[in-house]
Design a protein around this motif. Structure first.
Motif, PDB file in Angstrom:
ATOM      1  N   THR A 153      57.687 157.059  56.366  1.00 33.08           N
ATOM      2  CA  THR A 153      58.103 157.200  57.793  1.00 33.08           C
ATOM      3  C   THR A 153      59.488 158.347  57.620  1.00 33.08           C
ATOM      4  OG1 THR A 153      60.101 155.608  56.903  1.00 33.08           O
ATOM      5  CG2 THR A 153      58.057 154.873  58.133  1.00 33.08           C
ATOM      6  N   GLY A 154      59.793 158.538  56.382  1.00 35.76           N
ATOM      7  CA  GLY A 154      60.957 159.657  56.353  1.00 35.76           C
ATOM      8  C   GLY A 154      62.239 159.054  56.236  1.00 35.76           C
ATOM      9  N   GLY A 155      62.476 157.698  56.545  1.00 36.93           N
ATOM     10  CA  GLY A 155      63.794 157.024  56.571  1.00 36.93           C
ATOM     11  C   GLY A 155      64.547 157.357  55.247  1.00 36.93           C
ATOM     12  N   SER A 156      64.129 156.874  53.993  1.00 36.99           N
ATOM     13  CA  SER A 156      64.807 157.142  52.937  1.00 36.99           C
ATOM     14  C   SER A 156      65.120 158.552  52.659  1.00 36.99           C
ATOM     15  CB  SER A 156      64.104 156.606  51.682  1.00 36.99           C
ATOM     16  OG  SER A 156      63.587 155.327  52.012  1.00 36.99           O
ATOM     17  N   ALA A 157      64.232 159.576  52.873  1.00 36.04           N
ATOM     18  CA  ALA A 157      64.688 160.821  52.601  1.00 36.04           C
ATOM     19  C   ALA A 157      65.449 161.478  53.427  1.00 36.04           C
ATOM     20  CB  ALA A 157      63.508 161.648  52.599  1.00 36.04           C
ATOM     21  N   ILE A 158      65.542 161.065  54.460  1.00 35.51           N
ATOM     22  CA  ILE A 158      66.495 161.528  55.630  1.00 35.51           C
ATOM     23  C   ILE A 158      68.149 160.967  55.191  1.00 35.51           C
ATOM     24  CG2 ILE A 158      67.255 161.316  58.101  1.00 35.51           C
ATOM     25  CD1 ILE A 158      64.298 160.941  58.916  1.00 35.51           C
ATOM     26  N   LYS A 159      68.038 159.847  54.646  1.00 37.82           N
ATOM     27  CA  LYS A 159      69.317 159.249  54.463  1.00 37.82           C
ATOM     28  C   LYS A 159      69.891 159.839  53.216  1.00 37.82           C
ATOM     29  CE  LYS A 159      72.604 156.145  54.818  1.00 37.82           C
ATOM     30  NZ  LYS A 159      73.492 156.325  55.778  1.00 37.82           N
ATOM     31  N   ALA A 160      68.865 160.283  52.207  1.00 36.96           N
ATOM     32  CA  ALA A 160      69.306 160.750  50.951  1.00 36.96           C
ATOM     33  C   ALA A 160      69.880 162.161  51.222  1.00 36.96           C
ATOM     34  CB  ALA A 160      67.943 160.876  50.003  1.00 36.96           C
ATOM     35  N   VAL A 161      69.113 162.842  51.973  1.00 38.61           N
ATOM     36  CA  VAL A 161      69.955 164.333  52.299  1.00 38.61           C
ATOM     37  C   VAL A 161      71.337 164.161  52.900  1.00 38.61           C
ATOM     38  CG1 VAL A 161      69.759 166.485  53.672  1.00 38.61           C
ATOM     39  CG2 VAL A 161      67.531 165.267  52.544  1.00 38.61           C
ATOM     40  N   GLU A 162      71.146 162.821  53.797  1.00 35.05           N
ATOM     41  CA  GLU A 162      72.839 162.797  54.376  1.00 35.05           C
ATOM     42  C   GLU A 162      73.747 162.623  53.473  1.00 35.05           C
ATOM     43  OE1 GLU A 162      70.997 161.191  58.523  1.00 35.05           O
ATOM     44  OE2 GLU A 162      72.217 159.856  57.464  1.00 35.05           O
ATOM     45  N   VAL A 163      73.438 161.717  52.233  1.00 32.11           N
ATOM     46  CA  VAL A 163      74.342 161.333  51.183  1.00 32.11           C
ATOM     47  C   VAL A 163      74.415 162.611  50.487  1.00 32.11           C
ATOM     48  CG1 VAL A 163      74.337 160.137  48.890  1.00 32.11           C
ATOM     49  CG2 VAL A 163      73.319 158.997  51.044  1.00 32.11           C
ATOM     50  N   LEU A 164      73.711 163.357  50.248  1.00 31.11           N
ATOM     51  CA  LEU A 164      74.026 164.678  49.492  1.00 31.11           C
ATOM     52  C   LEU A 164      74.729 165.659  50.257  1.00 31.11           C
ATOM     53  CD1 LEU A 164      70.288 165.298  48.033  1.00 31.11           C
ATOM     54  CD2 LEU A 164      72.203 164.433  46.664  1.00 31.11           C
ATOM     55  N   GLN A 165      74.490 165.889  51.587  1.00 29.34           N
ATOM     56  CA  GLN A 165      75.678 166.410  52.418  1.00 29.34           C
ATOM     57  C   GLN A 165      77.006 165.916  52.294  1.00 29.34           C
ATOM     58  OE1 GLN A 165      73.097 165.976  56.096  1.00 29.34           O
ATOM     59  NE2 GLN A 165      72.965 168.307  56.179  1.00 29.34           N
ATOM     60  N   GLN A 166      77.138 164.651  52.319  1.00 30.70           N
ATOM     61  CA  GLN A 166      78.317 163.918  52.380  1.00 30.70           C
ATOM     62  C   GLN A 166      79.072 164.475  50.954  1.00 30.70           C
ATOM     63  OE1 GLN A 166      77.522 160.000  53.405  1.00 30.70           O
ATOM     64  NE2 GLN A 166      77.393 160.597  55.369  1.00 30.70           N
ATOM     65  N   ALA A 167      78.331 164.668  50.091  1.00 28.17           N
ATOM     66  CA  ALA A 167      78.708 165.187  48.636  1.00 28.17           C
ATOM     67  C   ALA A 167      78.986 166.460  48.519  1.00 28.17           C
ATOM     68  CB  ALA A 167      77.798 164.595  47.534  1.00 28.17           C
ATOM     69  N   GLY A 168      78.801 167.168  49.620  1.00 28.08           N
ATOM     70  CA  GLY A 168      79.069 168.951  49.612  1.00 28.08           C
ATOM     71  C   GLY A 168      77.906 169.689  49.557  1.00 28.08           C
ATOM     72  N   VAL A 169      76.720 169.206  49.413  1.00 31.46           N
ATOM     73  CA  VAL A 169      75.563 169.994  49.262  1.00 31.46           C
ATOM     74  C   VAL A 169      74.867 170.540  50.586  1.00 31.46           C
ATOM     75  CG1 VAL A 169      73.338 170.318  48.181  1.00 31.46           C
ATOM     76  CG2 VAL A 169      74.760 168.565  47.188  1.00 31.46           C
ATOM     77  N   PRO A 170      74.917 171.606  50.787  1.00 31.15           N
ATOM     78  CA  PRO A 170      74.247 172.028  52.271  1.00 31.15           C
ATOM     79  C   PRO A 170      72.854 171.766  52.237  1.00 31.15           C
ATOM     80  CG  PRO A 170      75.347 174.072  51.249  1.00 31.15           C
ATOM     81  CD  PRO A 170      75.383 172.983  50.276  1.00 31.15           C
ATOM     82  N   GLU A 171      72.219 171.588  53.451  1.00 36.68           N
ATOM     83  CA  GLU A 171      70.648 170.948  53.384  1.00 36.68           C
ATOM     84  C   GLU A 171      69.936 172.058  52.963  1.00 36.68           C
ATOM     85  OE1 GLU A 171      69.635 169.405  57.206  1.00 36.68           O
ATOM     86  OE2 GLU A 171      68.864 171.288  57.679  1.00 36.68           O
ATOM     87  N   GLU A 172      70.359 173.464  53.266  1.00 40.08           N
ATOM     88  CA  GLU A 172      69.333 174.427  52.668  1.00 40.08           C
ATOM     89  C   GLU A 172      69.253 174.542  51.190  1.00 40.08           C
ATOM     90  OE1 GLU A 172      71.763 174.585  54.886  1.00 40.08           O
ATOM     91  OE2 GLU A 172      73.071 176.289  54.101  1.00 40.08           O
ATOM     92  N   ARG A 173      70.166 173.745  50.623  1.00 36.23           N
ATOM     93  CA  ARG A 173      70.040 173.995  48.921  1.00 36.23           C
ATOM     94  C   ARG A 173      69.479 172.936  48.256  1.00 36.23           C
ATOM     95  NH1 ARG A 173      75.558 174.284  46.433  1.00 36.23           N
ATOM     96  NH2 ARG A 173      76.351 175.402  48.145  1.00 36.23           N
ATOM     97  N   ILE A 174      68.887 171.952  49.208  1.00 37.96           N
ATOM     98  CA  ILE A 174      67.734 170.933  48.814  1.00 37.96           C
ATOM     99  C   ILE A 174      66.660 171.204  48.847  1.00 37.96           C
ATOM    100  CG2 ILE A 174      67.455 168.368  49.154  1.00 37.96           C
ATOM    101  CD1 ILE A 174      70.393 168.344  50.608  1.00 37.96           C
ATOM    102  N   ILE A 175      65.810 170.991  47.862  1.00 43.53           N
ATOM    103  CA  ILE A 175      64.464 171.284  47.856  1.00 43.53           C
ATOM    104  C   ILE A 175      63.720 169.555  47.610  1.00 43.53           C
ATOM    105  CG2 ILE A 175      62.410 172.225  46.883  1.00 43.53           C
ATOM    106  CD1 ILE A 175      64.212 174.444  45.951  1.00 43.53           C
TER     107      ILE A 175
END
Ligand code: URA
Length: 227
Positions: A153-175
């Motif tokens: 469904t994408g729910g976990s992956a969407i949340k995981a990227v939000e967690v990474l963003q909160q830790a300061g990682v811009p979403e374009e730096r995530i693969i």
């Protein structure tokens, strides 16, 4: 006789958001997927063949990291003007299935730092909820390879990227690297995170009423960890 590029997966590249990259859909790749999809495949073979695909996915993920010019002197005394990776990377696995992809990343990137995120569905709200995360302290300065084999469904992956963003990682730096994706998960994920690249091995037909990917390969964690 089937050869390279012999078949396309169910979702053609034209329907895909621009940030989604699939592995070349070769006959060999489909043969690997046929083994891991087979319900009669034994655990040892399931591990062996999923590891082969994970290795291909990690290599493809690394192709999307930026490089900068780098010159070296070869043993002949000549200068070779090549390239070197621009930044540092780390891996982050979404527990528990994503842990199975860590070894594949370590094989390619020696002594890579790896963080972990545990997300589960909140039974009351049905939303993906963060239960635990342990990330490298300098993650904000790194490119992140996010690991989860099944994009349903994408729910976990969407949340995981939000967690990474909160830790300061811009979403374009995530693969985001995954083995099998459902179109529903791809579209949900990409509408929230349009600049995170998604590297997937195969895009399946859809989801069943239990949110399993179909035809899929069943419960990845169960098949990988349970004898
Ligand atoms: N997780 C799995 O292990 N399998 C699916 O089909 C979907 C999510």
């Amino acid at each position: 006789m089937a050869t390279a590029e012999h078949r396309s997966s169910q979702t053609s590249p034209a329907d895909l958001p621009p940030n989604v990259i699939t592995l070349p859909q070769t006959a060999q790749l489909e043969a690997l997927y046929t083994i891991i999809r087979d319900k009669d495949t034994k655990r040892g073979d399931f591990i062996f063949y999923t590891d082969r695909i994970i290795r291909l996915l990690v290599e493809e993920g690394l192709n999307h990291l930026p490089v900068v010019p780098k010159s070296v002197v070869t043993p002949t005394g000549e200068t070779y003007d090549g390239v070197g990776f621009k930044g540092r990377i780390c891996g982050v696995s979404i527990l528990r299935a994503g842990e199975a992809m860590e070894a594949g990343l370590r094989e390619v990137c020696r002594s890579v730092r790896i963080g972990k995120i545990l997300i589960q569905r909140d039974e009351e709200t049905a939303e993906a909820k963060l239960f635990y995360s342990k990330l490298p302290d300098d993650i904000a300065n790194r490119y992140v390879l996010l690991l989860d084999p099944m994009l349903a469904t994408g729910g976990s992956a969407i949340k995981a990227v939000e967690v990474l963003q909160q830790a300061g990682v811009p979403e374009e730096r995530i693969i985001f690297i995954n083995l099998v994706a459902a179109p529903e998960g791809i579209h949900a994920f990409c509408s929230k995170h349009p600049t995170t690249r998604v590297i997937t091995g195969w895009i399946d037909r859809g989801l069943n009423d239990k949110a399993y990917i179909i035809p899929g390969l069943g419960d990845f964690g169960e098949r990988r960890y349970t004898c």
